[in-house]
Design a protein around this motif. Structure first.
Motif, PDB file in Angstrom:
ATOM      1  N   LEU A 180      35.479  43.567  51.833  1.00 16.94           N
ATOM      2  CA  LEU A 180      35.540  44.817  51.088  1.00 16.94           C
ATOM      3  C   LEU A 180      34.368  45.728  51.417  1.00 16.94           C
ATOM      4  N   GLN A 181      33.219  45.154  51.703  1.00 12.05           N
ATOM      5  CA  GLN A 181      32.087  45.976  52.128  1.00 12.05           C
ATOM      6  C   GLN A 181      32.446  46.738  53.406  1.00 12.05           C
ATOM      7  N   GLN A 182      33.133  46.073  54.314  1.00 17.96           N
ATOM      8  CA  GLN A 182      33.550  46.717  55.561  1.00 17.96           C
ATOM      9  C   GLN A 182      34.560  47.829  55.287  1.00 17.96           C
ATOM     10  N   VAL A 183      35.528  47.536  54.428  1.00 18.48           N
ATOM     11  CA  VAL A 183      36.554  48.530  54.100  1.00 18.48           C
ATOM     12  C   VAL A 183      35.916  49.755  53.453  1.00 18.48           C
ATOM     13  N   LEU A 184      35.012  49.505  52.503  1.00 19.81           N
ATOM     14  CA  LEU A 184      34.416  50.613  51.764  1.00 19.81           C
ATOM     15  C   LEU A 184      33.387  51.379  52.593  1.00 19.81           C
ATOM     16  N   THR A 185      32.836  50.762  53.607  1.00 19.85           N
ATOM     17  CA  THR A 185      31.971  51.495  54.530  1.00 19.85           C
ATOM     18  C   THR A 185      32.801  52.511  55.308  1.00 19.85           C
ATOM     19  N   SER A 207      40.488  49.228  47.041  1.00 17.86           N
ATOM     20  CA  SER A 207      39.332  48.426  47.441  1.00 17.86           C
ATOM     21  C   SER A 207      38.214  48.502  46.401  1.00 17.86           C
ATOM     22  N   LEU A 208      38.006  49.665  45.815  1.00 14.19           N
ATOM     23  CA  LEU A 208      36.993  49.794  44.769  1.00 14.19           C
ATOM     24  C   LEU A 208      37.342  48.933  43.562  1.00 14.19           C
ATOM     25  N   PHE A 209      38.612  48.945  43.183  1.00 12.52           N
ATOM     26  CA  PHE A 209      39.025  48.128  42.032  1.00 12.52           C
ATOM     27  C   PHE A 209      38.855  46.644  42.338  1.00 12.52           C
ATOM     28  N   LEU A 210      39.296  46.235  43.514  1.00 13.50           N
ATOM     29  CA  LEU A 210      39.174  44.834  43.907  1.00 13.50           C
ATOM     30  C   LEU A 210      37.704  44.434  44.033  1.00 13.50           C
ATOM     31  N   MET A 211      36.879  45.329  44.545  1.00  8.97           N
ATOM     32  CA  MET A 211      35.450  45.033  44.659  1.00  8.97           C
ATOM     33  C   MET A 211      34.868  44.753  43.273  1.00  8.97           C
ATOM     34  N   GLY A 212      35.258  45.517  42.297  1.00  7.32           N
ATOM     35  CA  GLY A 212      34.796  45.255  40.938  1.00  7.32           C
ATOM     36  C   GLY A 212      35.189  43.868  40.463  1.00  7.32           C
ATOM     37  N   GLN A 213      36.418  43.489  40.707  1.00  8.34           N
ATOM     38  CA  GLN A 213      36.886  42.162  40.303  1.00  8.34           C
ATOM     39  C   GLN A 213      36.122  41.062  41.030  1.00  8.34           C
ATOM     40  N   VAL A 214      35.931  41.234  42.318  1.00  8.67           N
ATOM     41  CA  VAL A 214      35.224  40.247  43.132  1.00  8.67           C
ATOM     42  C   VAL A 214      33.770  40.123  42.670  1.00  8.67           C
ATOM     43  N   CYS A 215      33.148  41.253  42.378  1.00  8.91           N
ATOM     44  CA  CYS A 215      31.756  41.215  41.918  1.00  8.91           C
ATOM     45  C   CYS A 215      31.628  40.474  40.588  1.00  8.91           C
ATOM     46  N   VAL A 216      32.597  40.609  39.722  1.00  7.40           N
ATOM     47  CA  VAL A 216      32.581  39.850  38.466  1.00  7.40           C
ATOM     48  C   VAL A 216      32.650  38.356  38.776  1.00  7.40           C
TER      49      VAL A 216
END
Length: 70
Positions: A21-26, A34-43
């Motif tokens: 996701l870091q790659q996608v969001l870069t 991706s932002l929503f999934l990143m939030g879930q993953v970070c939790v």
């Protein structure tokens, strides 16, 4: 790469999903999914401040995103 990150998250590999996701969001920092999934993953990774930041960015792009509002 979003779909691969989604799959990794669902397979119980949040660290791998986070890297993808870091790659996608870069490449596309306004990607809503991706932002929503990143939030879930970070939790899952106990990175709550990063989760909040991801969801705040998502809401800046799409203030009506119902899941992020929840």
């Amino acid at each position: 790469k979003y779909l691969l990150a989604f799959t990794e998250k669902n397979l119980g590999e949040p660290a791998k999903a986070y890297e993808l996701l870091q790659q996608v969001l870069t490449a596309n920092p306004r990607d809503i999914n991706s932002l929503f999934l990143m939030g879930q993953v970070c939790v899952q990774l106990d990175k709550r401040p990063e989760a909040i930041t991801a969801w705040q960015k998502l809401l800046a792009v799409n203030p009506e995103h119902h899941e992020a509002l929840y």
